[in-house]
Design an enzyme around this catalytic site. Sequence first.
Site, mmCIF file in Angstrom:
data_model
loop_
_atom_site.group_PDB
_atom_site.id
_atom_site.type_symbol
_atom_site.label_atom_id
_atom_site.label_comp_id
_atom_site.label_asym_id
_atom_site.label_seq_id
_atom_site.Cartn_x
_atom_site.Cartn_y
_atom_site.Cartn_z
ATOM 1 N N PHE A 13 -20.980 -8.626 18.312
ATOM 2 C CA PHE A 13 -20.515 -9.259 17.071
ATOM 3 C C PHE A 13 -19.277 -10.131 17.303
ATOM 4 O O PHE A 13 -18.450 -10.283 16.402
ATOM 5 C CB PHE A 13 -20.206 -8.209 16.003
ATOM 6 C CG PHE A 13 -21.403 -7.434 15.554
ATOM 7 C CD1 PHE A 13 -22.234 -7.921 14.563
ATOM 8 C CD2 PHE A 13 -21.718 -6.212 16.137
ATOM 9 C CE1 PHE A 13 -23.346 -7.207 14.145
ATOM 10 C CE2 PHE A 13 -22.834 -5.487 15.735
ATOM 11 C CZ PHE A 13 -23.643 -5.984 14.742
ATOM 12 N N ASN A 45 -13.770 -2.119 9.933
ATOM 13 C CA ASN A 45 -13.149 -2.071 8.606
ATOM 14 C C ASN A 45 -13.410 -3.324 7.780
ATOM 15 O O ASN A 45 -12.762 -3.538 6.759
ATOM 16 C CB ASN A 45 -11.633 -1.831 8.729
ATOM 17 C CG ASN A 45 -11.321 -0.555 9.473
ATOM 18 O OD1 ASN A 45 -11.821 0.501 9.118
ATOM 19 N ND2 ASN A 45 -10.516 -0.651 10.520
ATOM 20 N N GLU A 101 -2.343 7.266 7.381
ATOM 21 C CA GLU A 101 -2.865 8.287 6.483
ATOM 22 C C GLU A 101 -4.038 8.995 7.137
ATOM 23 O O GLU A 101 -4.618 8.509 8.116
ATOM 24 C CB GLU A 101 -3.300 7.672 5.152
ATOM 25 C CG GLU A 101 -4.468 6.731 5.263
ATOM 26 C CD GLU A 101 -4.804 6.055 3.949
ATOM 27 O OE1 GLU A 101 -4.000 6.171 3.008
ATOM 28 O OE2 GLU A 101 -5.862 5.417 3.867
ATOM 29 N N LYS A 144 0.809 -1.216 0.000
ATOM 30 C CA LYS A 144 0.000 0.000 0.000
ATOM 31 C C LYS A 144 0.844 1.269 0.000
ATOM 32 O O LYS A 144 0.397 2.316 -0.461
ATOM 33 C CB LYS A 144 -0.956 -0.041 1.181
ATOM 34 C CG LYS A 144 -2.016 -1.125 1.050
ATOM 35 C CD LYS A 144 -2.943 -1.150 2.224
ATOM 36 C CE LYS A 144 -4.038 -2.194 2.031
ATOM 37 N NZ LYS A 144 -3.523 -3.541 1.818
ATOM 38 N N GLU A 148 -9.848 0.756 -4.982
ATOM 39 C CA GLU A 148 -10.740 1.250 -3.942
ATOM 40 C C GLU A 148 -10.513 2.737 -3.702
ATOM 41 O O GLU A 148 -9.382 3.214 -3.670
ATOM 42 C CB GLU A 148 -10.538 0.462 -2.648
ATOM 43 C CG GLU A 148 -10.756 -1.035 -2.826
ATOM 44 C CD GLU A 148 -10.879 -1.764 -1.508
ATOM 45 O OE1 GLU A 148 -10.666 -1.127 -0.452
ATOM 46 O OE2 GLU A 148 -11.174 -2.969 -1.518
ATOM 47 N N ASN A 191 -6.624 -3.794 -4.852
ATOM 48 C CA ASN A 191 -6.594 -5.218 -4.512
ATOM 49 C C ASN A 191 -6.329 -6.016 -5.779
ATOM 50 O O ASN A 191 -7.162 -6.034 -6.697
ATOM 51 C CB ASN A 191 -7.911 -5.644 -3.869
ATOM 52 C CG ASN A 191 -8.059 -5.062 -2.481
ATOM 53 O OD1 ASN A 191 -7.219 -5.255 -1.614
ATOM 54 N ND2 ASN A 191 -9.124 -4.315 -2.269
ATOM 55 N N GLU A 197 -6.535 1.995 -2.112
ATOM 56 C CA GLU A 197 -5.646 0.878 -2.369
ATOM 57 C C GLU A 197 -6.130 0.135 -3.606
ATOM 58 O O GLU A 197 -7.246 0.351 -4.069
ATOM 59 C CB GLU A 197 -5.600 -0.091 -1.179
ATOM 60 C CG GLU A 197 -6.947 -0.726 -0.868
ATOM 61 C CD GLU A 197 -6.920 -1.595 0.368
ATOM 62 O OE1 GLU A 197 -5.820 -1.791 0.919
ATOM 63 O OE2 GLU A 197 -7.982 -2.072 0.787
#
Length: 678
Positions: free
Chosen positions: A348, A235, A200, A116, A275, A290, A288
């Site tokens: 979760f 995320n 970032e 990245k 993305e 993928n 990024e």
Amino acid sequence: MFEKILIANRGEIACRVIKTARRMGIATVAVHSDADRNSLHVRMADEAIHIGPPPAAQSYIDIERVMSAVRATGAQAVHPGYGFLSENPKFAQALQAENVAFIGPPVGAIESMGDKITSKKIAAEAGVSTVPGYMGLIADADQAGRIAGEIGYPVMIKASAGGGGKGMRIAWNDAEARDGFRSSKNEAASSFGDDRIFIEKFVTQPRHIEIQVLCDTHGNGVYLGERECSIQRRNQKVIEEAPSPFLDAETRRSMGEQALRLAQAVGYASAGTVEFIVDAERNFYFLEMNTRLQVEHPVTELITGIDLVEQMIRVASGEKLSLTQDDVVLNGWAIESRLYAEDPYRAFLPSIGRLTHYRPPEEVKAGPLLSKWLEPAPEGETAVRNDTGVFEGGEISMFYDPMIAKLCTWGPDRDAALAGMRDALDGFEVEGIGHNLPFLSAVMDHPKFIAGDITTAFIAEEYPDGFQGVDLPEDHLRQIAAACAAMHRVAEIRRSRISGRMDNHERVVGSDWVVTLGGQRFEAQIAAYRGGADVSIGGATLRVESGWTPGDRLACITIDGAAIVLKVAKITHGFHIRTRGADLRVHVRTARQAELAALMPEKAAADTSKMLLCPMPGLMVSVDVAEGEEVQEGQVLAVVEAMKMENVLRAERKGVVSKVNAAAGDSLAVDDVILEFE
């Protein structure tokens, strides 16, 4: 074209690749760990090779073990799926060295885009809009805190080799930046074997929108529209759709052209995803790339009619793309809901165990067999597709990603796709483990989601205290009460007709009942007729029609002409009902039974206030306190790893540790006592 390919993956993506390969007449080889010996992908493949013990580092991401399977089977090509070795350039190089095709992009593209830090530099040079940040190597947590402060909070801390939400944290202050750096570094090392971290700027009110690209080895490339992936938790994407309800045609074209420009700048060949983070003004920034197939690729397939796995295989075999940008037409709308083995009522947290009951909805006009454009469906018609890698009776392991299935629906427009998803979720039966079906149903009915007013903070903002289920409106509760009263009467009639009893001695089943659910009490009177009943309840008379019989787990009921679907389990004097995100215990009693039930005392919960309980099944990574130590509120007590994610357990208040019951390396079950306090 290849005659045999090996799938270097597991679960639903391995099954997905096998389906397309079978349609293309290509034999398949599955690889599996000890934990996956009886998995669905192993059963589906033409051959299966054992490659090691359950931990991924000793099986699925051990390059030499996978290469041994390639050699043993004579596979001519390898599809890596996503995760594991899919973006590992060393694996691609190992295949290349043995003249085995990698069904993915060239090594150079993987190296430049898979990293990245490097990818952001290349994107900027290619004229792609990028987010401000620090792309250099970060030595330790203190440096991470200093860099984050210089960029300006909030910041995103990310693993350079990361993906799938692993190794990612948002920090709002120096302390969170330091803690996030440590956790991200550990997760990155265990998940990817690469612990490099970068930082970032975190864009507030962001939407996560990605562009699907497809390129061949002859310099041709197209972009296939976008996917909206803003519904995320930690995320990790939960719900995706295509197209995005937010983009306009001009922004879509601009994002697509930039994505394709970046792909061509690195000599990309295969399917890939670029993305972007998009703000409220539709400004977009490269996030990024993928260099693999995305989990959410089915929604793109459903609106374009293009089988991405087939295209990847054809590109890897040297074929030219058979379509141009003008051929790409977005038709209708598609939504994907990820079904996870996690308990939404327990924050979760991951859930493992045996799938004692697993019945997905029937697939309709969808799936990987589509290779041409979808023909417009009749008004109101929807398609259903379920990509899965499990089966009834199978085990959900603690060693791998908790995703059970990807449920997708397609419709001629977003409203139709949403309606289809609601019905499909209602009809999806899963028992034996905790799962997020109720939460997915709740999102589909959420006003902001229906309006397309979403950001990546949707779950955090709309469910700040976690998911506690859905409180249904009174009219909906009344409908469920009427349905349960009618169902209870049917069950009572069945019980009265036990074997060997003479008809004239059958117990008379009454027509007056008291129904309690969701804090509401309804008096119901039933006038039955063949095939249904008129139920007078709450001042209204509802016509209830159903073919439900005692023992059915799913009740498809029509109430005044409107259909509802209830998941049904029997309890004493009633039913456990789940529908549209609500979890209800519905009691149906006679008036006297209801009067007596109101006098029953409630059982008090056990006092665990002086214990730290393990919130999930997992592996103890560390215990960070000792017996006799005084701890402060918010202090880290222990770290538990489950399904490739680290979970930090903190003190809720000040206290003194009296006993430590677990140590690093221990396997723990839910509610195992880790620490005790004075």
